[in-house]
Design an enzyme around this catalytic site. Structure first.
Site, PDB file in Angstrom:
ATOM      1  N   ASP A  67       5.479  -4.320   8.165  1.00  0.00           N
ATOM      2  CA  ASP A  67       4.534  -5.024   7.293  1.00  0.00           C
ATOM      3  C   ASP A  67       3.463  -4.060   6.783  1.00  0.00           C
ATOM      4  O   ASP A  67       3.244  -2.988   7.360  1.00  0.00           O
ATOM      5  CB  ASP A  67       3.885  -6.210   8.022  1.00  0.00           C
ATOM      6  CG  ASP A  67       3.110  -5.798   9.260  1.00  0.00           C
ATOM      7  OD1 ASP A  67       3.615  -4.952  10.026  1.00  0.00           O
ATOM      8  OD2 ASP A  67       1.988  -6.303   9.467  1.00  0.00           O
ATOM      9  N   GLU A 132       2.136  -6.313  12.419  1.00  0.00           N
ATOM     10  CA  GLU A 132       1.182  -5.482  13.155  1.00  0.00           C
ATOM     11  C   GLU A 132      -0.197  -5.633  12.540  1.00  0.00           C
ATOM     12  O   GLU A 132      -1.204  -5.715  13.231  1.00  0.00           O
ATOM     13  CB  GLU A 132       1.615  -4.014  13.114  1.00  0.00           C
ATOM     14  CG  GLU A 132       0.875  -3.114  14.120  1.00  0.00           C
ATOM     15  CD  GLU A 132      -0.455  -2.571  13.628  1.00  0.00           C
ATOM     16  OE1 GLU A 132      -1.286  -2.165  14.456  1.00  0.00           O
ATOM     17  OE2 GLU A 132      -0.700  -2.539  12.407  1.00  0.00           O
TER      18      GLU A 132
HETATM   19 ZN   LIG Z   1      -0.010   0.685  11.018  1.00  0.00          ZN
END
Ligand SMILES: [Zn+2]
Length: 378
Positions: A67, A132
């Site tokens: 992501d 994340e």
């Molecule tokens: Zn990162």
């Protein structure tokens, strides 16, 4: 696909957290023919990919994410953030440094390593999350880590591919991170007419000396591995909009980045002591985002430093600054967690980029780390 081609293909997918958007499919297509066993584990609103090679020996796990944070205004970019163009030897795009190029470099290094060493004496895992950067409410890798721990599956060496490097690739490593404690304060006074000061209690005037004191407190001195604990305010608001009304309350969002010399309990206690000097009452909502962690064992560190000496001619310095990372979920089980990735000057910014030379160097360093692990693991 080469590391550059894979990095470009990944950047072209607009995988804003917690969306993976098809990045995992591309990576699976690269890893399956090498003999990796691949699982996709759904989390709340995101997904985790766990690819495993080999079934005996120590477990080496590359930890990363697919992501990215939003690009910001696309027209401010030199080149569209999701076109992955190479301009003057630099790959430009959202995720170029944080951290799609790192994932691509690792995949390429594994391909090269396995073609020379098809039966390594250790296991290679690749663990990737699609959330994340995003909100914990969408799910994180901690649930997968918990289930691995329950199944007695232990990661010996965890290489986090986040952008740790500063002036040159491989000049800085992180072996720990500070903790993060956030709070939302509501300071409660008494609303009234500005012309009657004896009948009001202004939370705005009350917060002045409190902020001043919070700004001057030395929370701790840090230690050899960590900077001292820092305090910041991110948002503050109050007021009814009318110019003749003293408001009844004030909201303030704040954050501590804390070294292991402080604990969430000690910080909360001191913060409340300072607040109690005000005439206002207050409410605080606390969120512990991350505990600090530190890798004390040095086996994996020496493998990485040996590889860096081989490729760069010198070891990296250790600096545990910056935000937190997903390494915090892996560390509690006792794994050696080390972060080593691209240079971090442009992460989360307009015109995020990585030079092709850096991409090639990072891939070479990752490959050498696999070679050194094979030399030393038993
Ligand atoms: Zn990162």
């Amino acid at each position: 696909m080469s590391a550059l081609e894979l990095a470009q293909s990944l950047i072209k997918i607009k995988s804003i957290s917690p969306e993976d958007g098809g990045c995992f499919e591309l990576i699976e297509t690269e890893l399956s023919p090498l003999g990796f066993q691949i699982e996709r584990i759904p989390e709340l609103n995101c997904e985790t990919l766990l690819a495993k090679y080999g079934d005996s020996g120590k477990v080496f796990c590359y930890l990363g994410h697919t992501d990215v944070v939003p690009s910001g205004p696309e027209e401010e970019w030199t080149s569209n953030p999701f076109e992955a163009n190479v301009i003057d030897g630099e790959l430009i795009g959202r995720g170029a440094a944080d951290m799609k190029a790192s994932v691509a470099a690792f995949v390429q290094s594994v391909k090269n390593f396995l073609s020379d060493n098809p039966i390594p004496n250790f296991q290679i895992w690749i663990m990737l999350t699609s959330n994340e950067e995003g909100e914990p409410a969408d799910g994180k890798i901690n649930t997968l880590m918990d289930s691995l721990t329950k199944q007695n599956q232990f990661i010996d060496y965890c290489l986090v591919g986040e952008a740790s490097s500063s002036d040159n690739v491989g000049d800085v490593l992180r072996v720990g991170r500070r903790g993060s404690l956030s709070g939302r304060l509501k300071l409660i006074g008494k609303q009234g007419h500005v012309a009657y000061p004896q009948k009001v209690l202004s939370p705005i005037l009350e917060i002045g000396p409190i902020i001043n004191e919070l700004n001057q407190v030395i929370w701790d001195e840090g230690n050899e591995q960590f900077d001292s604990t820092s305090f910041q305010i991110s948002n503050i608001d109050s007021g009814t909009g009318a110019t003749n009304v003293v408001p009844g309350h004030l909201n303030m969002h704040f954050n501590f980045r804390f070294s292991p010399e402080s604990s969430q309990e000690s910080l909360k206690e001191r913060f409340i002591q300072i607040l109690e000097k005000s005439k206002c009452s207050f409410e605080i909502d606390w969120t512990l985002n991350a505990q600090p962690y530190l890798t004390k064992k040095t086996e994996f560190l020496s493998i990485i430093q040996t590889a860096l000496k081989m490729i760069n001619g010198k070891e990296a310095i250790i600096d545990n600054g910056g935000g937190t990372s997903d390494g915090r979920w892996v560390s509690p089980s006792g794994s050696e967690v080390i972060e080593l990735g691209p240079r971090n000057q442009t992460i989360h910014k307009i015109d995020e980029k990585i030079s092709l030379a850096d991409l090639a160097l990072l891939q070479e360093i990752y490959q050498q780390i696999l070679v050194e692990t094979n030399n030393q693991a038993s």
